[in-house]
Design a protein around this motif. Structure first.
Motif, mmCIF file in Angstrom:
data_model
loop_
_atom_site.group_PDB
_atom_site.id
_atom_site.type_symbol
_atom_site.label_atom_id
_atom_site.label_comp_id
_atom_site.label_asym_id
_atom_site.label_seq_id
_atom_site.Cartn_x
_atom_site.Cartn_y
_atom_site.Cartn_z
ATOM 1 N N PHE A 1 0.845 1.928 -0.115
ATOM 2 C CA PHE A 1 -0.017 0.914 -0.730
ATOM 3 C C PHE A 1 0.814 -0.314 -1.123
ATOM 4 O O PHE A 1 0.422 -1.448 -0.844
ATOM 5 N N ALA A 2 1.954 -0.086 -1.755
ATOM 6 C CA ALA A 2 2.807 -1.200 -2.184
ATOM 7 C C ALA A 2 3.268 -2.029 -0.989
ATOM 8 O O ALA A 2 3.273 -3.268 -1.045
ATOM 9 N N LYS A 3 3.627 -1.370 0.094
ATOM 10 C CA LYS A 3 4.036 -2.103 1.309
ATOM 11 C C LYS A 3 2.884 -2.926 1.854
ATOM 12 O O LYS A 3 3.074 -4.063 2.292
ATOM 13 N N ALA A 4 1.679 -2.369 1.832
ATOM 14 C CA ALA A 4 0.507 -3.110 2.312
ATOM 15 C C ALA A 4 0.272 -4.359 1.457
ATOM 16 O O ALA A 4 -0.134 -5.406 1.975
ATOM 17 N N MET A 5 0.515 -4.271 0.148
ATOM 18 C CA MET A 5 0.325 -5.421 -0.735
ATOM 19 C C MET A 5 1.290 -6.548 -0.389
ATOM 20 O O MET A 5 0.954 -7.724 -0.499
ATOM 21 N N ASN A 6 2.503 -6.175 0.049
ATOM 22 C CA ASN A 6 3.484 -7.194 0.431
ATOM 23 C C ASN A 6 3.017 -8.022 1.619
ATOM 24 O O ASN A 6 3.455 -9.153 1.792
ATOM 25 N N ASP A 7 2.132 -7.465 2.434
ATOM 26 C CA ASP A 7 1.654 -8.161 3.626
ATOM 27 C C ASP A 7 0.412 -9.008 3.373
ATOM 28 O O ASP A 7 -0.068 -9.680 4.284
ATOM 29 N N LEU A 8 -0.142 -8.961 2.166
ATOM 30 C CA LEU A 8 -1.354 -9.718 1.858
ATOM 31 C C LEU A 8 -0.999 -10.986 1.085
ATOM 32 O O LEU A 8 -0.538 -10.909 -0.054
ATOM 33 N N PRO A 9 -1.225 -12.153 1.667
ATOM 34 C CA PRO A 9 -0.845 -13.394 0.989
ATOM 35 C C PRO A 9 -1.637 -13.647 -0.289
ATOM 36 O O PRO A 9 -1.173 -14.397 -1.157
ATOM 37 N N ILE B 1 -2.120 -11.561 -2.652
ATOM 38 C CA ILE B 1 -1.521 -10.805 -3.754
ATOM 39 C C ILE B 1 -0.245 -11.499 -4.214
ATOM 40 O O ILE B 1 0.719 -11.618 -3.468
ATOM 41 N N MET B 2 -0.251 -11.941 -5.475
ATOM 42 C CA MET B 2 0.910 -12.620 -6.043
ATOM 43 C C MET B 2 1.859 -11.644 -6.723
ATOM 44 O O MET B 2 3.065 -11.843 -6.731
ATOM 45 N N SER B 3 1.302 -10.597 -7.330
ATOM 46 C CA SER B 3 2.108 -9.599 -8.026
ATOM 47 C C SER B 3 1.477 -8.236 -7.819
ATOM 48 O O SER B 3 0.257 -8.123 -7.716
ATOM 49 N N CYS B 4 2.331 -7.228 -7.794
ATOM 50 C CA CYS B 4 1.871 -5.846 -7.619
ATOM 51 C C CYS B 4 2.795 -4.947 -8.420
ATOM 52 O O CYS B 4 4.003 -4.933 -8.194
ATOM 53 N N TRP B 5 2.209 -4.215 -9.371
ATOM 54 C CA TRP B 5 2.992 -3.325 -10.218
ATOM 55 C C TRP B 5 2.398 -1.928 -10.188
ATOM 56 O O TRP B 5 1.180 -1.760 -10.304
ATOM 57 N N ALA B 6 3.238 -0.906 -10.076
ATOM 58 C CA ALA B 6 2.805 0.477 -10.285
ATOM 59 C C ALA B 6 2.713 0.670 -11.790
ATOM 60 O O ALA B 6 3.578 0.207 -12.538
ATOM 61 N N GLN C 1 -5.143 3.327 -14.227
ATOM 62 C CA GLN C 1 -4.975 2.716 -12.913
ATOM 63 C C GLN C 1 -3.599 3.054 -12.360
ATOM 64 O O GLN C 1 -2.669 3.311 -13.106
ATOM 65 N N ASP C 2 -3.501 3.038 -11.052
ATOM 66 C CA ASP C 2 -2.217 3.297 -10.402
ATOM 67 C C ASP C 2 -1.437 2.011 -10.162
ATOM 68 O O ASP C 2 -0.215 2.004 -10.208
ATOM 69 N N PHE C 3 -2.182 0.921 -9.890
ATOM 70 C CA PHE C 3 -1.551 -0.370 -9.620
ATOM 71 C C PHE C 3 -2.309 -1.473 -10.334
ATOM 72 O O PHE C 3 -3.527 -1.399 -10.500
ATOM 73 N N LEU C 4 -1.560 -2.490 -10.724
ATOM 74 C CA LEU C 4 -2.148 -3.706 -11.256
ATOM 75 C C LEU C 4 -1.705 -4.852 -10.352
ATOM 76 O O LEU C 4 -0.514 -5.019 -10.090
ATOM 77 N N LEU C 5 -2.677 -5.615 -9.877
ATOM 78 C CA LEU C 5 -2.415 -6.715 -8.959
ATOM 79 C C LEU C 5 -2.834 -8.029 -9.601
ATOM 80 O O LEU C 5 -3.747 -8.056 -10.426
ATOM 81 N N VAL C 6 -2.186 -9.097 -9.201
ATOM 82 C CA VAL C 6 -2.662 -10.443 -9.498
ATOM 83 C C VAL C 6 -2.929 -11.080 -8.149
ATOM 84 O O VAL C 6 -2.065 -11.060 -7.256
ATOM 85 N N ALA C 7 -4.151 -11.598 -7.990
ATOM 86 C CA ALA C 7 -4.558 -12.163 -6.700
ATOM 87 C C ALA C 7 -5.074 -13.577 -6.884
ATOM 88 O O ALA C 7 -5.594 -13.939 -7.941
ATOM 89 N N LEU C 8 -4.944 -14.368 -5.836
ATOM 90 C CA LEU C 8 -5.476 -15.724 -5.789
ATOM 91 C C LEU C 8 -6.445 -15.846 -4.618
ATOM 92 O O LEU C 8 -6.254 -15.207 -3.581
#
Length: 161
Positions: free
Chosen positions: A87-95, A97-102, A107-114
Motif C-alpha cells: 500500500f505504501a509503495k502504491a501511495m508513492n506512485d500517486l501524485p 498523495i502528498m504525505s503517507c504515514w502508517a 486507521q492503518d494509514f493517514l494520507l494528505v491528498a490534493l
C-alpha cells in the motif's frame, strides 16, 4: 542521527536555510557572523551529515490549481507487513498523495491528498483508493482553512556547544 550535537552557528544556519534556502552564501555568512568560505564549508558538512536532506522550492497549491486538500484515513483488509508495504509503495506512485504515514489506532494509514476540486477528489477516492485490492475502507476530511502549515522543524534541541 538523533545524538547529533551542533554548534549554535550550525543551528542558526539551519534555521535561516529552513526559512529561505535560496539565500546566497554571502548573505547567509553575514547573518551568522562568518566569512563566506567557512560558512559554505559548514553548509556542506550539514548536507554530508544528512541533517540537510534536500533543498526544494515550495509551491502555493492554490496558485497551482489544487484548491482541495484532504486528510484520508485508510483501513486495510489484511494487516500484514507485506500488505502495508504494498500500500505504501502504491501511495508513492500517486501524485495526489502528498504525505503517507502508517498509524496506530483505528486507521492503518493517514494520507494528505490534493485535488483540483471536489469532483476530482471524489473520482480519486472512488476510482483509485477504493479500488485498491487491500483497502477495506477510507474516511476523508476536507481542509476548510489552513491556519498553520510549516516545513521548518525545530532544531534548538541539537545545540551542543
Amino acid at each position: 542521527m538523533t545524538d547529533m550535537l551542533l554548534s549554535p552557528t550550525d543551528i542558526k544556519i539551519l534555521q535561516i536555510l529552513q526559512r529561505d534556502a535560496s539565500i546566497s552564501n554571502v548573505q547567509l555568512a553575514e547573518k551568522v557572523g562568518m566569512s563566506p568560505s567557512p560558512c559554505l564549508r559548514r553548509v556542506k558538512q550539514l548536507e554530508a551529515s544528512g541533517i540537510i536532506r534536500q533543498t526544494v522550492a515550495l509551491l502555493d497549491r492554490r496558485k497551482a490549481g489544487l484548491g482541495v486538500m484532504a486528510t484520508i484515513q485508510v483501513r486495510l483488509q489484511r494487516h500484514t507487513e507485506e500488505g502495508a508495504e504494498d500500500f505504501a509503495k502504491a501511495m508513492n506512485d500517486l501524485p495526489q498523495i502528498m504525505s503517507c504515514w502508517a498509524m496506530t489506532g483505528r486507521q492503518d494509514f493517514l494520507l494528505v491528498a490534493l485535488a483540483r476540486d471536489i469532483e476530482s477528489f471524489g473520482d480519486f477516492v472512488t476510482h483509485k483508493l477504493l479500488s485498491m485490492p487491500n483497502v477495506r475502507d477510507v474516511q476523508s476530511s476536507l481542509v476548510l482553512k489552513e491556519y498553520k502549515n510549516q516545513t521548518a522543524i525545530p532544531v534548538g534541541h541539537l545545540a551542543g556547544g
